[in-house]
Design a protein around this motif. Structure first.
Motif, PDB file in Angstrom:
ATOM      1  N   ILE A 274      38.561  21.445  71.983  1.00  7.47           N
ATOM      2  CA  ILE A 274      39.473  22.602  71.697  1.00  7.47           C
ATOM      3  C   ILE A 274      39.188  22.988  70.249  1.00  7.47           C
ATOM      4  N   GLU A 275      39.262  22.233  69.324  1.00  9.31           N
ATOM      5  CA  GLU A 275      38.880  22.295  67.997  1.00  9.31           C
ATOM      6  C   GLU A 275      37.674  23.212  67.754  1.00  9.31           C
ATOM      7  N   ARG A 276      36.627  22.508  68.375  1.00  5.67           N
ATOM      8  CA  ARG A 276      35.180  23.118  68.226  1.00  5.67           C
ATOM      9  C   ARG A 276      35.134  24.416  68.703  1.00  5.67           C
ATOM     10  N   ALA A 277      35.930  24.682  70.013  1.00  6.79           N
ATOM     11  CA  ALA A 277      35.723  25.873  70.465  1.00  6.79           C
ATOM     12  C   ALA A 277      36.618  27.040  69.752  1.00  6.79           C
ATOM     13  N   CYS A 278      37.608  26.451  68.915  1.00  4.43           N
ATOM     14  CA  CYS A 278      38.503  27.379  68.004  1.00  4.43           C
ATOM     15  C   CYS A 278      37.643  27.812  66.835  1.00  4.43           C
ATOM     16  N   GLU A 279      36.524  26.929  66.142  1.00  5.48           N
ATOM     17  CA  GLU A 279      35.788  27.091  65.126  1.00  5.48           C
ATOM     18  C   GLU A 279      34.685  28.338  65.557  1.00  5.48           C
ATOM     19  N   ILE A 280      34.127  28.545  66.896  1.00  6.55           N
ATOM     20  CA  ILE A 280      33.164  29.204  66.951  1.00  6.55           C
ATOM     21  C   ILE A 280      33.412  30.578  67.840  1.00  6.55           C
ATOM     22  N   LYS A 281      34.809  30.587  68.383  1.00 10.28           N
ATOM     23  CA  LYS A 281      35.254  31.718  69.278  1.00 10.28           C
ATOM     24  C   LYS A 281      35.375  33.091  68.369  1.00 10.28           C
ATOM     25  N   LYS A 282      34.745  34.248  68.860  1.00 11.54           N
ATOM     26  CA  LYS A 282      35.065  35.331  68.221  1.00 11.54           C
ATOM     27  C   LYS A 282      36.104  36.537  68.574  1.00 11.54           C
ATOM     28  N   ARG A 283      37.034  36.001  69.311  1.00 13.07           N
ATOM     29  CA  ARG A 283      38.360  36.489  69.671  1.00 13.07           C
ATOM     30  C   ARG A 283      39.389  35.842  69.784  1.00 13.07           C
ATOM     31  N   ASN A 284      40.549  36.556  69.724  1.00 14.68           N
ATOM     32  CA  ASN A 284      41.816  35.843  69.513  1.00 14.68           C
ATOM     33  C   ASN A 284      42.705  35.784  70.812  1.00 14.68           C
ATOM     34  N   ASP A 285      42.282  36.202  71.977  1.00  7.37           N
ATOM     35  CA  ASP A 285      42.487  36.308  73.179  1.00  7.37           C
ATOM     36  C   ASP A 285      42.001  35.475  74.130  1.00  7.37           C
ATOM     37  N   THR A 286      42.661  34.157  74.238  1.00  3.50           N
ATOM     38  CA  THR A 286      41.764  33.074  75.000  1.00  3.50           C
ATOM     39  C   THR A 286      42.513  32.546  76.253  1.00  3.50           C
ATOM     40  N   GLU A 287      42.990  33.451  76.933  1.00  2.00           N
ATOM     41  CA  GLU A 287      43.963  33.290  77.946  1.00  2.00           C
ATOM     42  C   GLU A 287      43.030  32.623  79.164  1.00  2.00           C
TER      43      GLU A 287
END
Length: 252
Positions: free
Chosen positions: A146-159
């Protein structure tokens, strides 16, 4: 051995559902939907954490958690990954199973088998592509991924969080292998629409709060037309996801 394993269960829930407003607060047995999910989690030996949002409307959810003596966390409204990450950090959780408040009859044994498989070096264990019923269980996953995904994601809607998790380049993921009983027809036991509520209420009246997978499958075998109450909703849901997979919202 499985039942002795400590497993944190992240109950992801909010009141602002779009298709069926306040569905987690709908009457269900002697309480409401969320209380039913908490009761099942505790009965099967999971250690539940309510994971909800900072919206004022979700004050009711926190009150339910307090009344039931379980942990609770409030976080991002739209960013489910950040909400999970911050809840894990707050309670020192390294790995957990997801328990959507939509999945009123999530299966104890499948959840435990999934979490056990996670211990074998995986970052994410997903549900099988085909099961006798929708709503058996969610995912097992680690805080690290989860932490690694949060570092690279480019949007804030991750439903629809799995799209973002699977963007992590070296993620180790698998699906839980399950024996399929092909004699059982389609079953939808997740709560998104009024028809789902009708069917789930029938299941509750017929076999009770703590019904397990075998009980549920026997009920549907005995009532072969029961799935017709809401299965068409499952087909609609999949069509909507295919049209716009990342932005489609179930809002939990």
């Amino acid at each position: 051995i499985l039942n002795k394993l400590k497993i944190d269960g992240m109950i992801t829930v909010r009141t602002q559902s779009t298709r069926l407003p306040n569905k987690c607060l709908l009457p269900f047995g002697n309480g409401n939907v969320l209380e039913h999910v908490i009761k099942r989690a505790k009965h099967f030996g999971f250690e539940p954490i309510i994971c909800t949002t900072i919206e004022n409307a979700d004050d009711k959810i926190i009150k339910i958690a307090q009344d039931n003596g379980i942990r609770s966390f409030r976080g991002s409204v739209n960013d489910k990954l950040v909400r999970w990450r911050d809840a894990c950090r707050t309670f020192n959780v390294e790995k957990f199973i997801t328990i959507d408040a939509d999945d009123l009859f999530f299966d104890n044994n499948l959840c435990r088998s999934s979490f056990t498989l996670l211990q074998n070096g995986y970052d994410l264990v997903k549900h099988p592509t085909v099961l006798p019923y929708e709503g058996c269980f969610g995912y097992s996953l680690s805080l690290d991924i989860i932490e690694r995904a949060c570092e690279i994601k480019k949007r804030n809607d991750t439903e629809m969080m799995w799209f973002f998790l699977e963007e992590v380049s070296d993620i180790k993921t698998c699906r839980l292998p399950v024996k399929i009983d092909k004699s059982i027809g389609p079953i939808r036991l997740t709560l998104d629409y009024q028809e789902d509520y009708w069917l789930l209420s029938f299941v509750l009246r017929s076999i009770g709060h703590l019904a397990e997978r075998d009980d549920i499958e026997k009920l549907f075998k005995k009532n072969p037309d029961l799935h017709k109450i809401n299965w068409f909703r499952n087909e609609e849901y999949k069509i909507n996801i295919d049209k716009n997979p990342i932005s489609h919202k179930s809002r939990t």
